[in-house]
Design an enzyme around this catalytic site. Structure first.
Site, PDB file in Angstrom:
ATOM      1  N   ASP A  74       0.961  -1.226   0.054  1.00 48.62           N
ATOM      2  CA  ASP A  74      -0.083  -0.135   0.005  1.00 48.62           C
ATOM      3  C   ASP A  74       0.796   1.119  -0.249  1.00 48.62           C
ATOM      4  O   ASP A  74       1.610   1.555   1.081  1.00 48.62           O
ATOM      5  CB  ASP A  74      -0.997  -0.135   1.434  1.00 48.62           C
ATOM      6  CG  ASP A  74      -1.746   1.365   1.508  1.00 48.62           C
ATOM      7  OD1 ASP A  74      -1.821   2.058   0.408  1.00 48.62           O
ATOM      8  OD2 ASP A  74      -2.254   1.363   2.597  1.00 48.62           O
ATOM      9  N   LYS A  81      -4.505  11.150  -0.898  1.00 48.17           N
ATOM     10  CA  LYS A  81      -3.279  11.663  -0.013  1.00 48.17           C
ATOM     11  C   LYS A  81      -2.422  12.570  -0.617  1.00 48.17           C
ATOM     12  O   LYS A  81      -2.321  13.473  -0.306  1.00 48.17           O
ATOM     13  CB  LYS A  81      -2.609  10.567   0.845  1.00 48.17           C
ATOM     14  CG  LYS A  81      -3.420   9.619   1.495  1.00 48.17           C
ATOM     15  CD  LYS A  81      -4.447   9.784   2.394  1.00 48.17           C
ATOM     16  CE  LYS A  81      -5.298   8.580   2.811  1.00 48.17           C
ATOM     17  NZ  LYS A  81      -6.323   8.857   3.734  1.00 48.17           N
TER      18      LYS A  81
END
Lengths: 509, 521
Positions: A308, A346
């Site tokens: 991830d 993000k």
């Protein structure tokens, strides 16, 4: 149970009466056949086909005289509401119940009473969610300048859209990913599957790589959402692999190996390892050596790796981020076992756009996840808004640079504040979190003490930080604080509030 | 242990019985067809062969399976206490030795179902667009030009907002949709059915598309291995939405052309008892109104009896509704919500799903709505919405589009009128070709009977016709078999993706195929 009516039913159709007995289908037969209903209650003397009458009748017993076709039917007048509610699935039961995980309780609290410098200065300050608000102004600027050409232009308003992303968007995403993850590497859009956020991306990968009841090894502390993303619908289990503060929460292959063996002993089949790099709560990076060792570990055990890398573009320290894909490019390896998850939430701070991506070399995984994107596809509007933004390399470079500078600055201020309070923290180089050790403020060195402190922070000083226990951290006292959701000027406020709790705790002792 | 004891005793029988079986089979292959089946042989000859011929092989086969199963289990079981603490290296070496350890990492076995799915056949054609008329496309684009016009006029203001910051766009963490959006949607839904029901936004969970809505409900209502009863023909997408990830089964309930494919409660009941006999737990019924692919509306009486049926069986009812797309002139569209409102019944078993974006001619937007009367389902669906969240720009755009009452009313009206016109034109064309079809009064489908053109009268013939339509006429259609229709020869056509001018062209192409079929026969 409702009142009972005694009905004498005279049936002129012997056959129907017999059928009643044979099939034991009282309710239906009553409504379908033409009975003369003799009843004391006139209100019930209606045509049997009237929906109103029939739905309220629930015959419970019938006596029937065969020869004459005279039947006696006792119906209980049951209102519908008393019927037992239809059961839900077993897997939904733990989910619909209210959640008591501090992570989500905290988020709810902030939603009720969010802090605002001017409008609500006594509200709860959000340190629990990784929203990156530092560079929103850049996004806004770009949007207002290019909106006409990006969203409104383009005639294919209602064209057929493949679920796994428009070709242009895939190309743009692959380009952006190679800029952020790969450095010199360039990614092939055909290896990329787009999903509505990184959350479904992780779920889809878990579904594809592991069967129901299989397990994934996940180094702790990890992002609290993984518990939901990985296990809820896929039926996959998560085995936490504990990392310790003594090693500054870095992963060790020995720990992975032990966890793997333990799982095998328990009869669990381990399907893979999920790592987050940069690590979500801690904010450290995995080194080149570690990545190589991980690949070796996965090969030895014949398992998959999900990496991830959603914070890849948010490195604010001096360390260099190395993507799993870069290592994969260098070494001789079966590429089909490494899958990378990425998203724009993000690094581009567009969490509301819900854009995530799976990068894999495994044909089966790609084919299956493409099919599964029918359940979590990105809308054409969002894609059209983002394609020109992602392909505007000038903007992207400025954005990433500015984001890095501002993150660094905010992080520095935040950490300085902590130092002044005498609070320990782990030096973070990436992501938007600071991993803070507040063990000193706890009344007892245990999870209970940690939750007490969390509650004090939330209720007394109105700061929502995520306790380490929500991240499955083995050691109590650590808190995850996100420093990108707050403005620079609010940092002193946060520090004051933390200090307030610190004083309170010292008093109590 | 019990099955082990008789095994040695049965061994000789195994050989004895094995011989006649094989020889019979061999001889059967040689020419005498009657002897192929041993039990039948016994029956026909009237000897005790029935017992010997069928029961014993069955028993032996059973024991063999049991034996194999045990032996397979054996090497696994001693793994739990590893001998002499060499667990680590041993497991590793074992992994390397095993055939799968040597090669690539395997994906989960449940993925096989997905990979086998043949939906790609059409999808690949669809992507390589070369004059192909796509009538299998489920997207309704009848009035997308109107929406587009609105978008050009109001788009910028809508997404970027005037005065409000981009904060909302970028930092959106409420997975189940904002309240404003839900309010707008509920208002719109009740306006589309002329205010017959008012929808409560708190019972609503917006998700990314109709498929996601159905899948989410499946997760909430049924466990893996449970089943849903679905009247056929049904939308082929349901197979994917229901079965793929949630592992729920479908019990198809065939409806017949003789009854106009209408749902019969008796058939539902029969399917329910059959499932019960097989030990499958039925958790609900899924219907669509207007029926997809038939395009017919369900009348009030059917809805009442469906509600009765699910109440009696204590199961759920999932109802897929189309609000704007219901264009029936003579027949009024009745939403299940209306029935539930009017009836004194246990509402908590009724769940509506609604493909909002598709109904609005915005198929690329992927917005579906779950509307449930069950609090727990709403709570669970809200949490599951993290996997199927709708992006914030889409919510913003739809919120303001749906709150723009003036525009939206016009949109509904024009949309219905256009659908009506399109269908009328399409029927006329079909009539001219001499093709029968069901009278559609809702949705974007037309259910056409082409059984006259297929040869042989079977699924094979039907698929051949589909291929002919694709290769000769360049038309993509959905064959009835993909909708699990038990009668071959029916096809689902979607005229809504056609321009009005294209209808004659398409009819010409159909004519070509009809001629090709006739000339061959």
């Amino acid at each position: 149970m409702g009142c009972f009516f005694c009905w004498i039913v005279v049936s002129f159709q012997r056959g129907i009466a017999r059928e009643i007995e044979a099939q034991n289908k009282w309710a239906q037969r009553v409504e379908m056949s033409y009975f003369f209903v003799l009843s004391a209650d006139d209100a019930l003397l209606r045509s049997p086909s009237s929906s109103r009458t029939r739905t309220s009748m629930r015959p419970t017993l019938a006596l029937q005289v065969r020869g004459g076709g005279l039947g006696l039917l006792m119906c209980s007048h049951l209102p519908r509401k008393s019927v037992v509610p239809a059961p839900l699935s077993r897997r939904a039961v733990p989910i619909y119940r209210p959640n008591h995980s501090p992570y989500y309780v905290g988020l709810d609290r902030v939603r009720e009473d969010p802090y605002d410098r001017v409008a609500n200065p006594h509200g709860v300050i959000q340190l629990g969610l990784s929203d990156n608000k530092l560079c929103l102004d850049l996004i806004e600027d770009w949007m207002s300048k290019h909106f006409e050409s990006s969203a409104i232009g383009g005639g294919d308003f209602a064209m057929y859209q493949p679920f796994d992303g428009m070709p242009e968007m895939k190309l743009a995403m692959a380009g952006f990913m190679s800029k952020v993850l790969g450095g010199t590497l360039s990614f092939d859009p055909s290896n990329v599957v787009l999903t509505a956020g990184a959350t479904p991306a992780i779920e889809i990968l878990c579904f594809c790589l592991a069967d129901h009841g299989n397990a994934f090894l996940v180094p702790t502390p990890y992002y609290p959402g993984f518990d939901r993303d990985m296990t809820w619908r896929t039926g996959v289990e998560v085995i936490p692999v504990h990392c310790r503060s003594a090693d500054s929460f870095t992963l060790s292959i020995t720990a992975l190996d032990q966890a793997f063996d333990q799982a095998m002993k328990k009869g669990l089949k381990v399907s893979g390892v999920l790592i987050s790099n940069p690590s979500n709560p801690v904010g450290n990076l995995l080194s080149r050596d570690m990545l190589c060792n991980l690949l070796e570990f996965a090969r030895e055990k014949n398992i998959h790796i999900i990496s991830d890398e959603i914070f890849a573009g948010s490195v604010h320290g001096d360390a260099e981020f190395v993507s799993m894909l870069e290592i994969l490019d260098l070494v001789e390896y079966d590429k089909g076992r490494v899958h990378v998850v990425y998203g724009l939430s993000k690094d581009l701070s567009v969490a509301g756009f819900r854009v995530g991506a799976i990068h894999s070399y495994n044909e089966d995984v790609l084919a299956a996840s493409k099919k599964l994107t029918r359940f979590s596809s990105i809308s054409s509007l969002t894609q059209r808004l983002l394609v020109p933004m992602l392909t505007d390399s000038g903007f992207i470079n400025t954005f990433l640079g500015t984001n890095r500078d501002r993150s660094r600055e905010t992080y520095k201020l935040f950490v300085e504040g902590l130092e002044q309070l005498g609070v320990n923290y782990l030096d973070s180089v990436a992501g938007s979190y600071c991993w803070v050790d507040m063990g000193g403020f706890m009344s007892s060195y245990s999870e209970k003490g940690e939750l007490e402190l969390w509650e004090k922070l939330l209720e007394v000083s109105k700061v929502n930080a995520t306790p380490g226990s929500a991240c499955h951290c083995a050691e109590p006292g650590w808190f995850r604080c996100c420093f990108t959701t707050i403005l620079k000027d609010d940092i002193p406020v946060v520090m004051d509030r933390i200090n307030k709790v610190a004083k309170l705790c010292k008093h109590a002792r | 242990m019990t099955p082990k004891a008789p095994r040695p005793g049965h061994r000789p029988h195994d050989d004895l019985q094995g011989d006649p079986t094989t020889t019979a089979a061999a001889r059967g292959g040689g020419g005498t067809g009657m002897r192929v089946i041993v039990p039948l042989q016994g029956l026909v000859q009237g000897r005790g062969g029935l017992v010997l011929g069928s029961v014993i092989p069955c028993a032996l086969f059973y024991f063999l399976q049991l034996y194999l199963k045990r032996n397979r289990g054996r090497p696994d079981s001693p793994r739990s206490p590893p001998p002499q603490g060499t667990g680590l290296t041993r497991t590793a070496s074992r992994m390397n030795m095993s055939p799968r350890g040597a090669g690539r990492a395997r994906v989960a076995s449940r993925v096989a179902v997905l990979l086998r799915d043949s939906g790609d056949y059409v999808e690949e054609r669809r992507c390589s667009d070369d004059g192909v008329v796509d009538m299998g496309l489920i997207d309704n684009v009848v009035f997308s030009d109107l929406v587009h016009k609105w978008w050009v006029e109001n788009g910028k203001e809508t997404v970027l907002g005037n005065g409000s910051t981009i904060d909302g766009i970028a930092c959106h963490w409420q997975f189940d949709g904002g309240l404003e959006f839900k309010l707008a949607v509920s208002g719109f839904m009740s306006r589309a059915i002329h205010g017959a029901v008012s929808f409560d936004p708190s019972q609503m969970v917006p998700v990314a598309g109709l498929d996601a809505a159905i899948e989410t409900l499946c997760f909430c209502i049924a466990d893996a291995g449970n089943a849903f009863i679905i009247p056929t023909p049904y939308n082929p997408c349901l197979d994917r939405d229901v079965k793929w990830r949630s592992g729920v089964d479908i019990m198809p309930v065939p409806c017949r052309s003789a009854d106009n494919f209408s749902i019969s409660i008796t058939a539902l009941d029969r399917a329910f008892s059959q499932a019960k006999k097989r030990g499958v737990k039925v958790r609900g019924v899924i219907i669509s109104n207007p029926s997809d692919p038939l395009g017919t509306l369900l009348d009030r009486e059917t809805l009442y009896s469906l509600l009765d049926f699910v109440t009696e069986k204590n199961i759920h009812l999932v109802c897929n509704e189309v609000f704007v797309g219901a264009h029936g002139t003579d027949q009024e569209f009745v939403s299940m919500a209306e029935i539930v409102e009017s009836e004194d019944c246990d509402r908590s078993r009724v769940h509506l799903v609604y493909g909002l974006s598709n109904d609005l001619s915005l198929p690329g937007y992927h917005v579906g709505i779950i509307y449930s009367f069950n609090e727990s389902v709403v709570a669970a669906a809200k949490k599951f919405a993290r996997f199927t969240a709708i992006s914030y720009p889409v919510q913003r755009v739809l919120t303001s589009l749906l709150s723009d009452i003036h525009s939206i009313d016009k949109l509904i009206e024009v949309g219905r009128e256009r659908l009506r016109k399109k269908f009328a034109g399409f029927y006329e064309g079909l009539n001219r070709l001499g093709m029968k079809c069901m009278k559609s009064s809702g949705g974007s489908y037309c259910w056409v009977d082409m059984s006259g053109l297929i040869k042989p009268y079977s699924e094979k013939g039907e698929l051949e016709l589909r291929d002919k339509l694709l290769h000769i006429a360049n038309i993509i259609v959905n064959p009835g078999s993909s909708c699990h229709c038990i009668e071959p020869g029916w096809f689902r056509l979607c005229p809504t993706s056609l321009e009005d001018d294209d209808i004659p062209k398409v009819m010409d192409r159909f004519q070509e195929v009809i001629e090709a079929c006739r000339s061959r026969s």
